[in-house]
Write an enzyme that holds these catalytic residues in place. Structure first.
Site, PDB file in Angstrom:
ATOM      1  N   ASP A 144      -5.372  -4.445  -8.616  1.00 43.10           N
ATOM      2  CA  ASP A 144      -3.896  -4.089  -9.280  1.00 43.10           C
ATOM      3  C   ASP A 144      -3.948  -4.437 -10.657  1.00 43.10           C
ATOM      4  O   ASP A 144      -3.457  -3.813 -11.509  1.00 43.10           O
ATOM      5  CB  ASP A 144      -2.486  -4.524  -8.344  1.00 43.10           C
ATOM      6  CG  ASP A 144      -2.594  -4.114  -6.888  1.00 43.10           C
ATOM      7  OD1 ASP A 144      -3.329  -2.784  -6.763  1.00 43.10           O
ATOM      8  OD2 ASP A 144      -1.955  -4.652  -6.156  1.00 43.10           O
ATOM      9  N   LYS A 164       2.506   1.042  -5.304  1.00 45.56           N
ATOM     10  CA  LYS A 164       3.529   0.534  -6.701  1.00 45.56           C
ATOM     11  C   LYS A 164       2.750   0.455  -8.072  1.00 45.56           C
ATOM     12  O   LYS A 164       3.437   0.659  -8.942  1.00 45.56           O
ATOM     13  CB  LYS A 164       3.751  -1.166  -6.046  1.00 45.56           C
ATOM     14  CG  LYS A 164       4.910  -0.940  -4.994  1.00 45.56           C
ATOM     15  CD  LYS A 164       5.459  -2.647  -4.724  1.00 45.56           C
ATOM     16  CE  LYS A 164       4.415  -3.537  -4.506  1.00 45.56           C
ATOM     17  NZ  LYS A 164       3.701  -3.276  -3.023  1.00 45.56           N
ATOM     18  N   LYS A 192       1.926  -8.230 -13.492  1.00 48.68           N
ATOM     19  CA  LYS A 192       1.996  -8.396 -12.071  1.00 48.68           C
ATOM     20  C   LYS A 192       1.864 -10.101 -11.885  1.00 48.68           C
ATOM     21  O   LYS A 192       0.815 -10.732 -11.895  1.00 48.68           O
ATOM     22  CB  LYS A 192       0.563  -7.929 -11.725  1.00 48.68           C
ATOM     23  CG  LYS A 192       0.116  -7.902 -10.122  1.00 48.68           C
ATOM     24  CD  LYS A 192       0.891  -6.980  -9.278  1.00 48.68           C
ATOM     25  CE  LYS A 192       0.734  -7.145  -7.774  1.00 48.68           C
ATOM     26  NZ  LYS A 192       1.154  -6.150  -6.893  1.00 48.68           N
ATOM     27  N   ILE A 232      -3.578  12.522  -4.588  1.00 52.04           N
ATOM     28  CA  ILE A 232      -4.789  12.910  -5.434  1.00 52.04           C
ATOM     29  C   ILE A 232      -5.741  11.756  -5.599  1.00 52.04           C
ATOM     30  O   ILE A 232      -5.796  10.441  -5.212  1.00 52.04           O
ATOM     31  CB  ILE A 232      -4.536  12.905  -6.882  1.00 52.04           C
ATOM     32  CG1 ILE A 232      -3.602  11.788  -7.422  1.00 52.04           C
ATOM     33  CG2 ILE A 232      -3.563  14.201  -7.199  1.00 52.04           C
ATOM     34  CD1 ILE A 232      -3.049  12.194  -8.787  1.00 52.04           C
ATOM     35  N   ASN A 248       0.849  -1.124  -0.068  1.00 50.55           N
ATOM     36  CA  ASN A 248       0.118   0.046   0.124  1.00 50.55           C
ATOM     37  C   ASN A 248       0.923   1.213   0.227  1.00 50.55           C
ATOM     38  O   ASN A 248       0.624   2.126   0.600  1.00 50.55           O
ATOM     39  CB  ASN A 248      -1.084  -0.038   1.288  1.00 50.55           C
ATOM     40  CG  ASN A 248      -1.871  -0.976   1.304  1.00 50.55           C
ATOM     41  OD1 ASN A 248      -2.265  -1.440  -0.003  1.00 50.55           O
ATOM     42  ND2 ASN A 248      -2.372  -1.802   2.345  1.00 50.55           N
ATOM     43  N   PRO A 308       1.316  13.276  -6.160  1.00 48.73           N
ATOM     44  CA  PRO A 308       0.997  13.840  -4.838  1.00 48.73           C
ATOM     45  C   PRO A 308      -0.127  13.012  -4.545  1.00 48.73           C
ATOM     46  O   PRO A 308      -0.832  12.371  -4.974  1.00 48.73           O
ATOM     47  CB  PRO A 308       0.518  15.159  -5.573  1.00 48.73           C
ATOM     48  CG  PRO A 308       0.221  14.830  -6.871  1.00 48.73           C
ATOM     49  CD  PRO A 308       1.138  14.100  -7.157  1.00 48.73           C
ATOM     50  N   ASN A 367       5.668   8.731  -3.256  1.00 50.97           N
ATOM     51  CA  ASN A 367       4.382   8.662  -3.554  1.00 50.97           C
ATOM     52  C   ASN A 367       3.642   9.116  -2.459  1.00 50.97           C
ATOM     53  O   ASN A 367       3.894   8.623  -1.010  1.00 50.97           O
ATOM     54  CB  ASN A 367       3.798   7.418  -3.740  1.00 50.97           C
ATOM     55  CG  ASN A 367       2.211   7.254  -3.899  1.00 50.97           C
ATOM     56  OD1 ASN A 367       1.524   8.185  -4.563  1.00 50.97           O
ATOM     57  ND2 ASN A 367       1.395   6.341  -3.360  1.00 50.97           N
ATOM     58  N   ILE A 398       0.349   2.063  -8.915  1.00 51.36           N
ATOM     59  CA  ILE A 398      -0.016   3.645  -9.309  1.00 51.36           C
ATOM     60  C   ILE A 398       1.106   4.111 -10.231  1.00 51.36           C
ATOM     61  O   ILE A 398       1.330   4.788 -11.125  1.00 51.36           O
ATOM     62  CB  ILE A 398      -0.585   4.881  -8.349  1.00 51.36           C
ATOM     63  CG1 ILE A 398      -1.673   4.387  -7.676  1.00 51.36           C
ATOM     64  CG2 ILE A 398      -0.552   6.128  -8.798  1.00 51.36           C
ATOM     65  CD1 ILE A 398      -2.747   4.118  -8.613  1.00 51.36           C
TER      66      ILE A 398
END
Length: 278
Positions: free
Chosen positions: A102, A54, A76, A254, A51, A252, A223, A56
């Site tokens: 993911d 990764k 993945k 978001i 969490n 950022p 991140n 993103i």
């Protein structure tokens, strides 16, 4: 009895045949050497923890590479769900579902359409599966399947971005960790650091472990996972001084980053582009 002329012709044929055979063997050896040397560029995305972003960051890197006209796909290998209950019996299939968030984000981030099972080898609903797989208690994840699936992607796409599960030293099974698998496959790494209290220790330990494994750390991505964190800028400055790899970008805090174009947040893509252009 053969005449001298016949024997000479026979000798000449044997010599020419032997010479041709040697040329063929040398050519095969050259081809094999070239194939081994000319590996398809693959990049491994790891993180300081679970969490930390990764997936993103994987999305952002896929988007950046596509923007620079690279044909690229995500992978993945092992996806785990959010079910915290302990698994009580061995899985009967490699896919307990095909809706892992993911994997779906990576599917959406690939510049060309791919199938779920093309970019994922194992999906489990239990978040604790890797722990029990390492103890050989639930499901023995096969290294050969990961290698085969990665190789299949490499045969169809010039560039592959691979996202790990949890952190750098997470076990794949009782005999192998992600760190060892990445090293075996000669992949460099990008480290994702979730910026929060305590992240400096986690980041430096992970960066150190990557380099001690003999894996090239191409860079790291910050991140921001805690929008209320004080001294964010100071943490970035400190990590930039301490990690011996470049800062590639900062994502950022978001809303719904998995639905956004994240290319602008990878402000320093040059190390990535240089690797994939090799």
């Amino acid at each position: 009895m053969f005449s001298d002329k016949t024997r000479n012709l026979s000798r000449k044929f044997d010599q020419e045949h032997h010479y041709t055979l040697k040329k063929v063997l040398k050519y095969k050896q050259f081809c094999n050497y070239f194939v081994k040397r000319k590996k398809i560029p693959s990049l491994f995305i790891t993180g300081t923890d679970t969490n930390v972003g990764k997936t993103i960051v994987t999305r952002a890197i896929l988007q950046v590479l596509a923007q620079h006209n690279f044909s690229v796909v995500g992978y993945k290998p092992i996806a785990c769900g959010g079910d915290d209950d302990l698994p009580t019996e061995p899985n009967q299939t490699d896919y307990t579902s095909e809706d892992n968030s993911d994997v779906l984000i990576i599917l959406d981030s690939c510049p060309q359409p791919v199938a779920y099972r093309d970019i994922n080898s194992y999906t489990f609903t239990h978040s604790s599966t890797p722990i029990f797989a390492a103890l050989d208690a639930v499901h023995h994840i096969q290294e050969e399947k990961l290698d085969t699936d990665l190789s299949n992607l490499q045969q169809n796409y010039p560039n592959v971005v691979v996202e790990g599960t949890y952190g750098w030293l997470t076990p794949i099974n009782k005999d192998l960790s992600f760190a060892e698998w990445v090293h075996k496959n000669n992949m460099p790494a990008v480290l994702v650091v979730g910026i929060k209290e305590g992240c400096v220790n986690h980041a430096l330990l992970t960066a150190q472990a990557i380099q001690q494994q003999g894996v090239n750390l191409i860079g790291w991505v910050a991140n921001r996972i805690n929008p209320c964190l004080r001294h964010y800028a100071e943490l970035i400055e400190l990590l930039s001084k301490k990690i011996s790899a470049p800062l590639l970008g900062q994502i950022p805090y978001i809303a719904q980053p998995h639905k956004k174009d994240l290319t602008s947040y990878i402000e320093n893509p040059d190390p990535l582009l240089a690797y994939f252009q090799k």
